[in-house]
Design an enzyme around this catalytic site. Structure first.
Site, PDB file in Angstrom:
ATOM      1  CD1 TRP A 136      -2.720   1.576   0.445  1.00 19.60           C
ATOM      2  CD2 TRP A 136      -2.060   1.659   2.491  1.00 19.60           C
ATOM      3  NE1 TRP A 136      -3.412   2.678   1.053  1.00 19.60           N
ATOM      4  CE2 TRP A 136      -3.167   2.641   2.392  1.00 19.60           C
ATOM      5  CE3 TRP A 136      -1.407   1.581   3.916  1.00 19.60           C
ATOM      6  CZ2 TRP A 136      -3.535   3.673   3.359  1.00 19.60           C
ATOM      7  CZ3 TRP A 136      -2.070   2.721   5.035  1.00 19.60           C
ATOM      8  CH2 TRP A 136      -3.017   3.572   4.611  1.00 19.60           C
ATOM      9  CG  ASP A 217      -1.551  -2.294   7.874  1.00 18.88           C
ATOM     10  OD1 ASP A 217      -1.623  -1.489   6.840  1.00 18.88           O
ATOM     11  OD2 ASP A 217      -2.833  -2.308   8.402  1.00 18.88           O
ATOM     12  CE  LYS A 253     -10.012  -0.762   2.402  1.00 14.93           C
ATOM     13  NZ  LYS A 253      -9.207   0.158   2.878  1.00 14.93           N
TER      14      LYS A 253
END
Lengths: 406, 431
Positions: A136, A217, A253
């Site tokens: 990311w 993460d 999410k």
């Protein structure tokens, strides 16, 4: 009169947000947004989870709720439930009292908070944080922002379109002892390629032998396999192996609560005393950045996670999202096969989570944008949730064209 | 005895020691981390909560309380809540990095005024932040990276909100103080303040409270603001306003914004941190804004772009809920009118409590002068009580306030004000 800030240079717009802005400005009726990792329904619309709607109504009707400041580390029931969610109901580490947590501004805030703590308290001065290649985009920015050097470990194997385990383990071996490694527990962003349990064991072996620090993460728990427990496998395995670690958790999410910034940093320490010390320093730092975190999102999550009925409903909502994405993977794959698009496309169905790393090149992506009004990031990553039965054939045809002609 | 599957003694030794090293005391990564002390204000609230004394009074944290001593969800906020929960068009998609646009625009208009020329000239910017703390942090962080005068210090008032120092030092900036509170007059030490502004290196940063100064409640008069602006201008200092109480000081939003608007009229560039925690009662929802007044549109755009870049790597984007409520209310004429009324209710109850406390202390003949209780402005009163006196208030009377003698007026009501006055009377006479 001159401005004090005359010499401030303009910063470029954020890539992902710029992509969304470009998509919004595009008037072409066939446009497809495969950029940002936000879930979309079959109708291409955002989806407020039914269980979140339910929680919303419960909260708004609760006369006992006010907007008094949360504690600096956040809503306690939220923090406990978050730690339990990732570490498991029966987590021994939790029972031993050596698990802490801090409510943060979603996943970004949790990574930032952990990184900021490490920048001040990690014992190996000058230690670098190793991020996967690719990862990311914001990971680098966050760690560099707090002054920690960032290096990369191999991850994506462009040839096999799978995991470059040898390269990854090699970098772990070669890195100075006690380096920080940022790992994705599941649904790797952007590649969708996850280590198998056996590969996690090998990773753990090297991490342990080299004395590296584990920073997970997790932004997609529940989205990878559809099972919250399965998706937490790697984290729980590392806990069993005795690692101390940080785990950044996002509820953007899996709860569809993107804008409400619900996140948590779970801390697994060797002892309760150390856990307390870490929490106290995080609280001190947090006070001087945000003071205390926002209540709304954490209240929704806490309500759901702590209620048996709502929790089940949430699992169902989560499954429907994960399953639609899995169905779209299959549909896209089938379409590419039907078109005879050159290359192998198994990776579309093998990859896990919200994204697929298509393997398309930057020039190919450019044509997808300009000719077909399909918006995706330059690295060829597509957000599967942007596909639906109405646009998947169109997209496949576009891919077919650029693969053959660009 | 030896077979191909048996390890050699050397290897076996290695295996054993490795096993032991794994299982036994491999030290923690964080063995050497020091415990940080608990935050003073939050610790005070905890002590109050843990106290079972029937007459306990919480005058610690600056959060509004009703006459019944309870938190108050503003009626207009409840209204906005219901509107939002019924709105099927609302989802939870990410806000832009700089936040909700109608919120940002309304926040700027609120502090600078509906007719602000700086706004029409397009040279004001805004970033939605995590309430006032986030706005101060965001401005400070920007300055730490982009302020042209390297090594410039940020001057904070003596005293000020405790977190100001922590925020600026946290981003690596040097923090110094300017005189503010005059214990002799229990008013503003303007001479000291202007003196420090004069002697500070040109282009220093000055953090100022536009109204309802925390903790003293002492605000400069309009004429004093003019004098402050004169020196700030002559020395090329940068004004950074921290505005957490607009509407709470006088009860009028426009009056409370006087100093900021005056500085804009004078042509200053500035940052203004705004909190909606108090004036909307939205404490936990972290609604805040950093207003940027720049010399030109271009400079404003560049500043915003750098703030967005930095914001992305700390919070990514700000929380929607609180900003949606504020935006709904500020942008709707009817709701705005209701909000002004709710705000007045809070401001007026506090003003009443000032009067009642003052009257009670006078009635008791408590030694000293107490005019400052009614002269001071906003949520707090700087009583002038000493640390030992505060200690007795806590231990003997179960009255919670900060060691510097600051009381949150909102914690007083008709049921406890006499009790508190009596307690003050006692400690003044005996400690």
């Amino acid at each position: 009169m001159a401005s004090i800030f005359e010499n401030v240079v303009g910063a470029p717009a954020d890539v992902i947000f710029a992509l969304t802005a470009a998509y919004k400005a595009d008037t072409d009726p066939k446009k497809v947004n495969l950029g940002v990792g936000a879930y979309r329904t079959e109708d291409g619309k955002p989806w407020v989870l039914p269980v979140v709607h339910k929680a919303d109504h419960i909260l708004v009707d609760d006369e006992n709720l006010d907007h008094e400041y949360l504690p600096i580390l956040g809503l306690e029931n939220f923090r406990k439930a978050s730690a339990k969610l990732i570490l498991g109901e029966d987590s021994k580490a939790i029972a031993e009292g050596r698990v802490g947590s801090a409510q943060c501004i979603s996943g970004t805030g949790a990574v930032y908070t952990g990184a900021h703590f490490l920048s001040k308290h990690y014992p190996f001065k000058g230690a670098a944080c190793y991020i996967s290649k690719p990862t990311w985009a914001n990971h680098r920015a966050i760690f560099e922002g707090v002054g920690i050097p960032v290096l990369e470990y191999p991850y994506w194997d462009a040839e096999t379109k799978g995991l470059d385990l040898k390269g990854m383990l090699g970098a772990m071996e070669a890195a100075p002892s006690g380096s920080i490694f940022l790992l994705h527990p599941c649904a790797h962003n952007p590649t969708g390629v996850d280590p198998t349990p056996d590969q996690w064991k090998q990773i753990a072996d090297v991490m342990e032998a080299r004395g590296h620090f584990t920073f997970f993460d997790t932004a997609y728990q529940g989205f990878a396999s559809g099972s919250l427990d399965k998706d937490a496998y790697s984290v729980r395995y590392f806990v069993e192996r005795g690692f101390e670690m940080f785990i950044a958790q996002s509820f953007s999410k899996n709860f569809g609560l993107y804008s409400e910034r619900a996140g948590n940093l779970t801390i697994v320490a060797k002892t309760p005393e150390i856990k307390n010390t870490i929490e106290s320093q995080i609280a001190k730092a947090q006070r001087a950045v945000i003071s205390n975190p926002p209540a709304y999102g954490s209240r929704v999550v806490s309500l759901v996670l702590n209620d048996e009925t709502l929790y089940k409903e949430w699992e169902e909502n989560l499954s429907s999202m994960a399953n639609r994405i899995i169905a779209m993977r299959q549909a896209l794959f089938d379409e590419l096969v039907a078109l005879g698009t050159p290359g192998t496309w198994n990776h579309i169905v093998d990859q896990i989570g919200m994204f697929s790393f298509t393997g398309l090149s930057t020039p190919q992506v450019k044509v997808l944008k300009e000719k077909y009004h399909c918006y995706l990031t330059d690295n060829g990553r597509i957000s599967m949730a942007g596909l639906n039965t109405k646009n998947v054939k169109y997209f496949a045809a576009a891919v077919d064209d650029v693969v053959r002609n660009v | 005895m030896s077979s191909s599957t048996q390890p050699t003694p050397a290897l076996r030794l290695q295996q054993l020691s490795s096993h032991i090293a794994k299982k036994a005391d491999k030290p923690s990564f964080f063995e050497q981390v020091q415990e940080a002390p608990a935050d003073v204000i939050f610790a005070l609230t905890s002590s109050y909560k843990a106290d079972s004394h029937a007459q306990k009074v919480n005058l610690g944290v600056g959060a509004y309380r009703t006459e019944e001593g309870k938190p108050w969800v503003l009626p207009v906020v409840k209204k906005a809540d219901h509107i939002m929960v019924e709105d099927d068009n609302l989802d939870h998609e990410y806000l832009p990095i700089l936040g909700l646009e109608p919120f940002r625009k309304a926040a700027v208009k609120l502090i600078l005024g509906a007719n602000s020329k700086a706004v029409t000239e397009g040279r004001t910017g805004a970033a939605q932040c995590i309430s006032g703390t986030g706005a101060v942090y965001t401005g400070a962080h920007f300055l730490s990276k982009h302020y042209p005068i390297k090594g410039a210090a940020c001057y904070i008032s003596k005293p000020t909100w405790a977190n100001h120092r922590a925020i600026f030092e946290g981003v690596g900036m040097q923090v110094l103080e300017y005189p503010y509170w005059d214990p002799a007059t229990k008013g503003l030490d303007l001479k000291g303040m202007l003196g420090t502004m004069q002697s500070a290196p040109n282009g220093s940063i000055f953090l100022m409270h536009p109204c309802a100064h925390n903790p003293t409640g002492v605000d400069p008069t309009n004429d004093q603001w003019r004098q402050i602006a004169d020196v700030m201008e002559a020395k090329g200092h940068f004004p950074f306003f921290d505005c957490a109480y607009q509407g709470f000081a006088s009860g009028s939003l426009d009056k409370d914004a006087y100093s900021v608007r005056y500085f804009v009229d004078r042509g200053f560039e500035m940052f203004i941190a705004q909190s909606f925690s108090k004036n909307f009662g939205l404490y936990s929802e972290r609604a805040g804004n950093l207003t940027i007044v720049a010399r030109s549109v271009e400079v404003k755009n560049r500043i915003e772009s750098q703030i967005a870049k930095a914001q992305r790597a700390v919070i990514s984007n700000p929380p929607a809920y609180g900003s949606r409520i504020v935006s709904l209310v500020l942008n709707n004429e009817t709701l705005y009118g209701e909000w002004e009324q709710n705000l007045s209710t809070m401001a007026n109850r506090i003003i009443d409590m000032r009067k009642v406390l003052y009257d009670e202390l006078v009635r008791l003949g408590t030694p000293g002068t107490w005019n400052h209780i009614v002269d001071q402005i906003g949520m707090f009163s700087f009583t002038g009580l000493t640390v030992p006196q505060v200690k007795v208030l806590k231990e003997k009377y179960h009255v919670y306030l900060t060691d510097n003698g600051r009381i949150s007026m909102a914690g007083l009501n008709s049921k406890n004000v006499k009790y508190f006055a009596q307690a003050v009377d006692f400690v003044v006479r005996n400690h």
